[in-house]
Design a protein around this motif. Structure first.
Motif, PDB file in Angstrom:
ATOM      1  N   PHE A  60       0.907  -1.089  -0.058  1.00 44.77           N
ATOM      2  CA  PHE A  60      -0.017   0.164  -0.009  1.00 44.77           C
ATOM      3  C   PHE A  60       1.018   1.216  -0.004  1.00 44.77           C
ATOM      4  O   PHE A  60       0.521   2.404  -0.602  1.00 44.77           O
ATOM      5  N   THR A  61       1.814   1.306   0.841  1.00 43.89           N
ATOM      6  CA  THR A  61       2.607   2.571   0.779  1.00 43.89           C
ATOM      7  C   THR A  61       3.595   2.443  -0.414  1.00 43.89           C
ATOM      8  O   THR A  61       3.600   3.919  -0.938  1.00 43.89           O
ATOM      9  N   ALA A  62       4.054   1.577  -0.942  1.00 42.77           N
ATOM     10  CA  ALA A  62       4.425   1.897  -2.424  1.00 42.77           C
ATOM     11  C   ALA A  62       3.568   2.335  -3.463  1.00 42.77           C
ATOM     12  O   ALA A  62       3.858   3.198  -4.324  1.00 42.77           O
ATOM     13  N   MET A  63       2.337   1.707  -3.369  1.00 41.69           N
ATOM     14  CA  MET A  63       1.454   2.541  -4.288  1.00 41.69           C
ATOM     15  C   MET A  63       1.041   3.848  -4.063  1.00 41.69           C
ATOM     16  O   MET A  63       1.271   4.566  -4.836  1.00 41.69           O
ATOM     17  N   ARG A  64       0.878   4.340  -2.659  1.00 44.70           N
ATOM     18  CA  ARG A  64       0.984   5.502  -2.369  1.00 44.70           C
ATOM     19  C   ARG A  64       2.135   6.470  -2.780  1.00 44.70           C
ATOM     20  O   ARG A  64       2.055   7.565  -3.402  1.00 44.70           O
ATOM     21  N   THR A  65       3.396   5.973  -2.461  1.00 37.66           N
ATOM     22  CA  THR A  65       4.573   6.677  -3.019  1.00 37.66           C
ATOM     23  C   THR A  65       4.383   7.047  -4.722  1.00 37.66           C
ATOM     24  O   THR A  65       4.939   8.060  -4.940  1.00 37.66           O
ATOM     25  N   GLU A  66       4.278   5.900  -5.374  1.00 37.88           N
ATOM     26  CA  GLU A  66       4.054   6.039  -6.798  1.00 37.88           C
ATOM     27  C   GLU A  66       3.167   7.099  -7.272  1.00 37.88           C
ATOM     28  O   GLU A  66       3.146   8.007  -7.953  1.00 37.88           O
TER      29      GLU A  66
END
Length: 176
Positions: A64-70
């Motif tokens: 989820f964090t990776a997607m938000r960072t993207e």
């Protein structure tokens, strides 16, 4: 609390009331109570379930964090280059951001569902073991019914006439 648990508790309470109201049969009735949530929490297997749930939660949170960072990166890139982009490219990048936001929301819903399903799956054998121990102790104590205080408090009960099964069930399970 689940509606089915409340309904089961209400039916059990009504049945117990009927037993109590049967006059001389009342002297033969023995009831017990315990808090199943307290029992489950004290079982060593629950620690393993919690550990597995924490691991799954961390894995999903990482994704989820990776997607938000993207999302943040792409939004910042769009903002920085807004004045140099053609109308067509800008619209496509905005659409891509919207699509990514939708995927993030879908992932979040899916992750929550997965966590709930996994917790139910992992807790099932723990709950079955607890139920078996409760049944065993209730039979050993010759009880007519056992009330679960986790399902909601009893409106009234005389502790002197009821047996608190929690210590006995914990002992049966080898829990201190």
């Amino acid at each position: 609390m689940k509606i089915s648990q409340k309904l089961t508790f209400a039916l059990a309470a009504a049945a117990a009331f009927l037993f109590i109201g049967t006059g001389s049969a009342n002297a033969q009735q023995k009831f017990g109570y315990l808090n199943s949530q307290e029992l489950i929490a004290s079982m060593p297997e629950t620690d393993s379930v919690q550990s597995k749930m924490n691991d799954l939660g961390k894995e999903l949170e990482s994704q989820f964090t990776a997607m938000r960072t993207e999302m943040t990166s792409k939004a910042q890139e769009l903002q920085n280059n807004l004045s140099t982009l053609s109308e067509t490219v800008r619209k496509q990048k905005e659409k891509d951001l919207f699509d990514l936001q939708t995927r993030i929301e879908e992932f979040q819903q899916s992750a929550n569902q997965e966590l709930q399903t996994k917790q139910a799956e992992l807790l099932k054998p723990v709950m079955e073991k607890a139920q078996a121990a409760i049944t065993k102790v209730a039979k050993e104590q010759s009880l007519t019914a056992v009330f679960d205080l986790a399902a909601g408090p009893l409106l009234y009960y005389n502790e002197a006439q009821m047996t608190n099964l929690l210590p006995l069930v914990k002992q049966s399970l080898g829990i201190k």
